[in-house]
Design an enzyme around this catalytic site. Sequence first.
Site, PDB file in Angstrom:
ATOM      1  N   TYR A   2       0.858  -1.187   0.000  1.00  0.00           N
ATOM      2  CA  TYR A   2       0.000   0.000   0.000  1.00  0.00           C
ATOM      3  C   TYR A   2       0.890   1.232   0.000  1.00  0.00           C
ATOM      4  O   TYR A   2       1.948   1.228  -0.625  1.00  0.00           O
ATOM      5  CB  TYR A   2      -0.959  -0.067   1.201  1.00  0.00           C
TER       6      TYR A   2
ATOM      7  N   LYS B   6     -20.546 -19.664 -11.076  1.00  0.00           N
ATOM      8  CA  LYS B   6     -19.826 -19.418 -12.328  1.00  0.00           C
ATOM      9  C   LYS B   6     -18.407 -18.958 -12.039  1.00  0.00           C
ATOM     10  O   LYS B   6     -17.442 -19.388 -12.692  1.00  0.00           O
ATOM     11  CB  LYS B   6     -20.573 -18.354 -13.127  1.00  0.00           C
TER      12      LYS B   6
END
Length: 407
Positions: A56, A111
């Site tokens: 970060y 999916k």
Amino acid sequence: MAAEIVNPRSDSKSGTDADGAPDGAFDPAFALHRGGKMAIQATVPVRDKDDLSLAYTPGVAKVCSAIAEQPELVHDYTWKSQVVAVVTDGTAVLGLGDIGPEASLPVMEGKAILFKQFGGVDAVPIALGTTDTDEIIETVVRMAPSFGGVNLEDISAPRCFEIERRLQEALDIPVFHDDQHGTAVVTLAALRNAAKLTDRSLGALRAVISGAGAAGVAIAKILIEAGIGDVAVCDRKGIVSADRADLTDVKREVAGFTNKGRLTGSLEDALDGADVFIGVSGGTVPEEAVAKMAKDSLIFAMANPTPEIHPDIAHKYAAVVATGRSDYPNQINNVLAFPGIFAGAMQVRASRITEGMKLAAAEALAAVVADELSADRVIPSPFDERVAPAVTAAVAAAARAEGVARR
């Protein structure tokens, strides 16, 4: 563990028992789905302040600045090229119909995990709270910078055709409506092998498709592209032919490239002497009509959970029988196609998925079991580890050959 922390088991006041079934009885489906079927997992450690400063701020700023100067670097330094958006509005969920975005989420999660399991592709389920065509297109276009591909799922016809077409025009990443093209690719692969098994070529076959929705139209298109002798598409009112005045724009287009024999009448009329039946509509085909098909016919009755022609009846007349169910041989399952198609397209950073890439996927899929053919084996199992690598390689090669690959 993480799912249980975020979404702990409900108590008796919620109306859902500890096993997840609303009616108080244990149900393994509810138990498996509790808390969802997927989670985000980091690929880098964050163990101390040094890790944090790289993952970060401030380290991330260097990468952001580099991408701002050279936008193509986003593919190298983010997950963009490895992640697909699985987008639905919940209007055409398999076997359930228009159930809305929230109720469609278990399917979209499913999916997404299939993308990962069978193709190594990360996917994010996105259920949209709109059924407006323009709003769906605008939303997906605005989300597109975060994704390397878009898999449209369970969007009702005829809107699905326009949505896919306009997104393909607007975006430079693969956009693929799996209900159309995944079904078509697997169907073509199985039909190639079934024809080979019965010593026929595709060009010698006349097919009848029951269903003029998303899957039926796509199957008709890919069969014509692959060189089938002829194909007639049927809807609830019978054969889709140019002389009908009640056709939608999509069906009028279908009438223009199918039915060279200029057949008219009902589905039963079309089946008289036909070599192939492909069902993607539901309903029931009378046995008398099946009996009038050509000798050694090929029957792909793919409606779920009830095939248009029950396998017991189909086997009386057909040389090869396929369904959409996992408890019968020759399951026409989209999972055989879409993970490898996206993996191949994204491997070479293809700008789109072309007809040639779909044909290549079908040929590669058929080739997996081409030397092992039998009446009960014209298509591989989804768990055959050869499938995804074969389809991925074929699609990547086709993308390069067609000039849509960018690496």
